[in-house]
Every structure is written in structure tokens, then in C-alpha cells.
Scaffold this active site. Structure first.
Site, mmCIF file in Angstrom:
data_model
loop_
_atom_site.group_PDB
_atom_site.id
_atom_site.type_symbol
_atom_site.label_atom_id
_atom_site.label_comp_id
_atom_site.label_asym_id
_atom_site.label_seq_id
_atom_site.Cartn_x
_atom_site.Cartn_y
_atom_site.Cartn_z
ATOM 1 C CG ASP A 50 16.273 1.158 -2.241
ATOM 2 O OD1 ASP A 50 16.966 0.375 -2.967
ATOM 3 O OD2 ASP A 50 15.970 2.249 -2.453
ATOM 4 C CE LYS A 51 23.323 -2.208 -4.252
ATOM 5 N NZ LYS A 51 24.155 -0.835 -4.322
#
Length: 378
Positions: free
Chosen positions: A308-309
Site C-alpha cells: 500500500d503506497k
């Protein structure tokens, strides 16, 4: 864990003192006394090996430590005390580094867990303020925004709250709680912002117990299996067979000792603990939680990673640069527009919301507390 660390530390310094002390006596031409010093310095390692091998046999495990045992015992029997002392120091160094890796892992894990969360949003005299966890008391009214970790155990006073408890229970699906339901710290708000009343301090809440569980897991975790141990079932008999052949062909038992000493995996005894210490320490410096060498070995076989960036790969902080107006917003000035926007953004955990609130607080604006707020993640 502390007892193993102190034992490994004492073993290392005793063996090292024997090696260095014998070397000094040898240079001073006290050859017999030097040999006795080397022998005394290697005996603790011999005892530690005997204990470790006996423990492994009781667990029906095999290991290459038997080669180190034969090397030290054989060297002492053949009056090669310096060889025995050197092997003892190598063995003690490996055990010291293994203890350091375990100790470092437990310390870094506890530190990382204690740093999240660091604060909570609490109502003080009708104003929403951010307070450190140590200031939370039973009865405090808290605001938990979307994506935030619940800082203390309590009960929800909002109509409903959607909670991600996967970190506590392993349940992947969010759980919906109604007004008055108990909430546990360490779980994550997976829905809209909600309010709750703390029923315990942060130190006495569930999240604090996670740290204690981690420490207990570190104490009960079995020692990491060294690389050479995987091949002990065939490597040890092969090495002893070659040593026996060398003795038989040459007629000199020192040849057999030389083979066993060369086969003793001192580089592996040292290499794996050094690698584990370095990797765990470097990861901890970058805020990455690693439970031990087993996780690193599993990561080495990984081919695909998914992240998840936001907040994981990105490290920047957004900030408000300017205010662009629309025709509908011309009726109020920039200050009032920012105050209204920041008042609403208080209820969101998004990074851009934090930038708007920070910009308003930097201008010392008095923010209101909105009600009936709903946030739809995109």
C-alpha cells in the site's frame, strides 16, 4: 533471553582471555604455562558444546556443532592447545552474535510497537487537542479518525464504528460496533471518524499487552537454525569418514585432526549471526519490523511484493501552498475559507487533510468541531 545473552558474553570473554593470555605467555617464552592457559580457555566452550549437543539430541535434532566438539576435544587430546583455543573463540563469537541478534530483535520490535501510536486526539474543555498517550485517563473523550489506531481501551459513544481488528484477532473483515460496545486498543478505525470514552490508560490497555506478548514470543522462540545444520546428517559422517581415511593412510592422528578442524564450519557459525544482526538493525533503522532470521530467509525466496503506497513507500509530507478560489467562494476571504476547510479536515486522517489543518494552526485560526461527518474513501 537476558540469561542467554549474559552466558554468551561471559563465554566469549573467557575464551578470548585464554587465547590472548596464552599468546602473551608464549611470547614471553613460558611455553608450558601458555599451553595450560589455552587449554583452560577452551574448556568452557567444550562444556557449552556438550550441553548444546545433549539438548539438541533430546529434541531429536542434528547439528554440525559435533564437529566443533570433536575438534576441540581432539586438539586437547593431541596437545594442540592453541588450535583448541582458536576454535573455542570462534564458537563463542558465534554464540555472542546470535545472542546479540535475538536481543536486538526484541529491543527494536518493542521500540517500534511503542512508537505507534504516539498520541491521541482528546477533548479538553470542549476543544479538540492532540495529547500524548501518557496523558490519557479513564473517562477521557477521544476522537478516532479514519485509519488511526485506537490508543486506549474504551467504549464507543458514536452510533456505530467500523473497526479493523486483524492485528489483534487475525480477522480480515472489519467489525461494526454499536454505541456502548467495548473497543480494544491496537485495532484500527476502518470507517468514518467516531468518538469513544476511554476506560483505561494506554499503559493498561490491550495495545500495551501486545508489546508484552512480543517479548514473551522472543523468549520462547527456538534458536535460529544455522545453514550448515541443514546438511548435518550427511556432512558430519562424511567429514569424520575423510578424517578417518587421512589418519589411516598417513598413520598420523594430526592429519585426522586437521581434516576435522577444516570441516568445522567456523565461517558459517559466524556468518549467519552477523548477517541477522546487520539485517535486523538496518531494517529497524528504516522503521521495518522483522521478527527474526526466519522471516529474512522467507523474504529471500520471495518473487513478488505488494505494497500500500501511502505511508509505506512514500515518506514526504504534504503542505498547503496556496488557496485557489471558485466563484462560489468569493463571498468569504482566504482566512475564513481555510478555517472552515480545516475544521472539517480535522475529522479525516488523510495526509492532505493533515496539511490543511497544519496550515490553519500555523495561522493560529480557531477551528470548529463539525458534526454528522461522513468520509467516503476513494
Amino acid at each position: 533471553m537476558h540469561n542467554r545473552w549474559h552466558t554468551a558474553l561471559a563465554l566469549f570473554f573467557f575464551c578470548l582471555a585464554g587465547l590472548l593470555g596464552g599468546g602473551i605467555l608464549w611470547l614471553a617464552n613460558a611455553r608450558e604455562l601458555a599451553s595450560q592457559t589455552w587449554m583452560i580457555g577452551s574448556i568452557p566452550a567444550l562444556v557449552a558444546l556438550l550441553h548444546g549437543i545433549w539438548t539438541a539430541l533430546r529434541r531429536r535434532e542434528a547439528g554440525v556443532d559435533v564437529l566443533a566438539l570433536i575438534s576441540i576435544a581432539g586438539a586437547l587430546f593431541l596437545r594442540q592447545e592453541l588450535t583448541a583455543s582458536v576454535i573455542a573463540v570462534m564458537l563463542a563469537s558465534g554464540r555472542l552474535l546470535e545472542g546479540l541478534a535475538e536481543r536486538r530483535a526484541g529491543r527494536e520490535m518493542s521500540a517500534l510497537l511503542e512508537r505507534a501510536p504516539r498520541s491521541a486526539r482528546c477533548y479538553r474543555d470542549g476543544t479538540l487537542v492532540e495529547v500524548p498517550l501518557s496523558d490519557i485517563r479513564a473517562g477521557d473523550r477521544l476522537l478516532v479518525r479514519q485509519g488511526e489506531i485506537i490508543a486506549a481501551d474504551g467504549t464507543t459513544i458514536t452510533e456505530h464504528a467500523v473497526i479493523d481488528e486483524s492485528a489483534l484477532t487475525g480477522e480480515a473483515l472489519p467489525v461494526t460496533y454499536q454505541r456502548g460496545d467495548p473497543l480494544r486498543s491496537g485495532s484500527v478505525n476502518a470507517g468514518d471518524a467516531f468518538e469513544m470514552v476511554a476506560t483505561a490508560t494506554a499503559a493498561n490497555s490491550t495495545f500495551s499487552g501486545i508489546v508484552k506478548l512480543v517479548e514473551a514470543a522472543q523468549r520462547s522462540k527456538a534458536p535460529a537454525t544455522r545453514l550448515a545444520d541443514r546438511y548435518a546428517l550427511w556432512f558430519v559422517p562424511l567429514s569424520l569418514g575423510v578424517a578417518g581415511a587421512a589418519w589411516l593412510i598417513s598413520g598420523d592422528p594430526l592429519r585426522a585432526l586437521a581434516v576435522v578442524v577444516v570441516a568445522t564450519p567456523c565461517p558459517l557459525i559466524l556468518a549467519v549471526p552477523v548477517a541477522v544482526v546487520s539485517a535486523i538493525s538496518r531494517c529497524a533503522q528504516r522503521g521495518i519490523l522483522v521478527k527474526g532470521g526466519g522471516a529474512l530467509e522467507a523474504l529471500a525466496a520471495t518473487r513478488n511484493l505488494f505494497f500500500d503506497k501511502t505511508g509505506t513507500l512514500t515518506d514526504g509530507r504534504a503542505r498547503l501552498i496556496r488557496i485557489d478560489r471558485t466563484a462560489a467562494a468569493d463571498r468569504i476571504d482566504d482566512t475564513e475559507l481555510l478555517r472552515l476547510a480545516a475544521s472539517l479536515e480535522q475529522m479525516s486522517h488523510h495526509v492532505i487533510a493533515g496539511a490543511v489543518v497544519a496550515a490553519a494552526r500555523a495561522r493560529a485560526l480557531t477551528l470548529g468541531i463539525p458534526s454528522d461527518v461522513s468520509e467516503i474513501p476513494g
